[in-house]
Design a protein around this motif. Sequence first.
Motif, short mmCIF file in Angstrom:
data_model
loop_
_atom_site.label_atom_id
_atom_site.label_comp_id
_atom_site.label_asym_id
_atom_site.label_seq_id
_atom_site.Cartn_x
_atom_site.Cartn_y
_atom_site.Cartn_z
N PHE A 54 6.96 26.77 1.56
CA PHE A 54 8.05 25.90 1.95
C PHE A 54 9.50 26.46 2.24
CE2 PHE A 54 5.00 22.96 0.08
CZ PHE A 54 4.67 22.28 1.01
N ARG A 55 9.72 27.64 2.02
CA ARG A 55 10.76 28.36 2.48
C ARG A 55 10.60 29.14 3.57
NH1 ARG A 55 12.51 32.94 -1.57
NH2 ARG A 55 14.50 32.77 -0.07
N ALA A 56 9.14 29.30 4.12
CA ALA A 56 8.75 29.96 5.42
C ALA A 56 8.69 29.03 6.35
CB ALA A 56 7.56 30.90 5.08
N LEU A 57 8.15 27.67 5.87
CA LEU A 57 7.79 26.66 6.88
C LEU A 57 9.00 25.83 7.56
CD1 LEU A 57 4.52 24.75 5.77
CD2 LEU A 57 4.76 26.25 7.93
N PRO A 58 9.42 25.76 8.85
CA PRO A 58 10.54 24.95 9.34
C PRO A 58 10.14 23.51 8.71
CG PRO A 58 9.36 26.37 11.02
CD PRO A 58 8.68 26.33 9.72
N ILE A 59 11.33 22.85 8.32
CA ILE A 59 11.14 21.45 8.01
C ILE A 59 10.70 20.57 9.12
CG2 ILE A 59 12.66 19.41 7.27
CD1 ILE A 59 14.76 21.35 6.14
N LEU A 60 10.93 20.82 10.44
CA LEU A 60 10.33 19.94 11.27
C LEU A 60 8.86 19.89 11.19
CD1 LEU A 60 10.73 17.92 13.75
CD2 LEU A 60 11.06 20.02 15.07
N VAL A 61 8.28 21.18 11.35
CA VAL A 61 6.68 21.39 10.90
C VAL A 61 6.08 20.49 9.94
CG1 VAL A 61 4.96 23.00 10.63
CG2 VAL A 61 6.78 23.64 12.48
N VAL A 62 6.77 20.53 8.71
CA VAL A 62 6.48 19.94 7.46
C VAL A 62 6.32 18.43 7.83
CG1 VAL A 62 6.72 19.67 5.14
CG2 VAL A 62 7.19 21.99 6.17
N LEU A 63 7.31 17.79 8.29
CA LEU A 63 7.62 16.55 8.74
C LEU A 63 6.46 16.00 9.77
CD1 LEU A 63 9.27 13.88 8.28
CD2 LEU A 63 10.66 14.87 10.19
N VAL A 64 6.43 16.74 10.67
CA VAL A 64 5.45 16.44 11.50
C VAL A 64 3.88 16.21 11.08
CG1 VAL A 64 3.89 17.09 13.76
CG2 VAL A 64 6.68 16.92 13.83
N LEU A 65 3.64 17.45 10.10
CA LEU A 65 2.37 17.41 9.62
C LEU A 65 2.28 16.20 8.68
CD1 LEU A 65 2.23 21.32 8.57
CD2 LEU A 65 0.71 19.86 10.38
N ILE A 66 3.15 15.89 7.69
CA ILE A 66 3.00 14.67 7.00
C ILE A 66 2.98 13.52 7.86
CG2 ILE A 66 4.32 13.41 5.06
CD1 ILE A 66 5.35 15.85 4.08
N TYR A 67 3.97 13.15 8.65
CA TYR A 67 3.80 12.02 9.17
C TYR A 67 2.34 11.56 10.10
CZ TYR A 67 5.64 7.89 11.66
OH TYR A 67 5.71 6.65 12.11
N TYR A 68 2.24 12.80 11.06
CA TYR A 68 1.30 12.71 11.91
C TYR A 68 -0.19 13.29 11.59
CZ TYR A 68 4.92 11.53 15.22
OH TYR A 68 5.89 10.96 15.87
N ALA A 69 -0.27 14.20 10.59
CA ALA A 69 -1.52 14.65 10.16
C ALA A 69 -2.17 13.73 8.97
CB ALA A 69 -1.50 16.11 9.92
N LEU A 70 -1.48 13.53 8.07
CA LEU A 70 -2.18 12.79 6.84
C LEU A 70 -2.86 11.59 7.13
CD1 LEU A 70 0.64 13.30 3.98
CD2 LEU A 70 -1.38 14.68 4.29
N PRO A 71 -2.43 10.85 8.10
CA PRO A 71 -3.28 9.53 8.36
C PRO A 71 -4.83 10.12 8.71
CG PRO A 71 -1.15 9.34 9.42
CD PRO A 71 -1.13 10.96 8.98
N PHE A 72 -5.24 11.08 9.42
CA PHE A 72 -6.29 11.52 9.56
C PHE A 72 -7.13 11.74 8.34
CE2 PHE A 72 -4.04 12.80 13.63
CZ PHE A 72 -5.04 12.27 14.55
#
Length: 224
Positions: free
Chosen positions: A68-86
């Motif tokens: 989580f120090r390496a991943l951009p916050i925007l990438v984490v946010l998009v994954l949580i909001y758009y990928a978790l529903p799958f």
Amino acid sequence: MPGFVETFLNADVFVRIFPMLLRGVGNTILLALTTIILGGLAGVLICLARLYGPRPVRMLAVLHVDMFRALPILVVLVLIYYALPFVGIRLNAFTSATLALGLVFSAFTAEVFRAGIQSIPAGQAEAAKALGMPFWAVIYKIILPQAFRVAIPPHTSNSVAIAKDTSLASVVAMPDLLKQATDAQALTANPTPLIAAAVMYLIVLWPLVRLVSYLEDRFRTVGR
């Protein structure tokens, strides 16, 4: 052709959109406080797990911090909001933003407090153990109070940075200050809302920036 003031500092537009921006400021402050409190507590626990946990726990803590120090916050946010529903997990915009920002903030907090704890001479903990103090009492009464003194200035600086990054929540349609400003700009066809939002960010965050400088000077003096 409209002039500069009419285009960027239009008083009529500002009066119309001010209630929207005010709601955005409230949402931004709430998101920042929630992230800083929950992410900060999680970061301290991750730090303790990394330093004092069994080997499997230490490895998981290292993985969390590094990832989580390496991943951009925007990438984490998009994954949580758009990928978790799958996978059947649906979170609203506020929860998704808090989780994404909190995960990243906890990783940086863990590193800040790890540096603070490791700056304390090992002899202090050894002496406390020799006197019969339980492990968690040593951590709570001896290690953490001194680590906080070292970690507070960089931790406060990270808190200011994560407060600014709350603007990324607009990507998932959370009505924070930036989202409200861009919506207001679209409604009015005028950039004044963005200028007003920038001023509001400055009003909210500038005292925190000054607080960072004050804490750095204070604890540098105490260290001497």
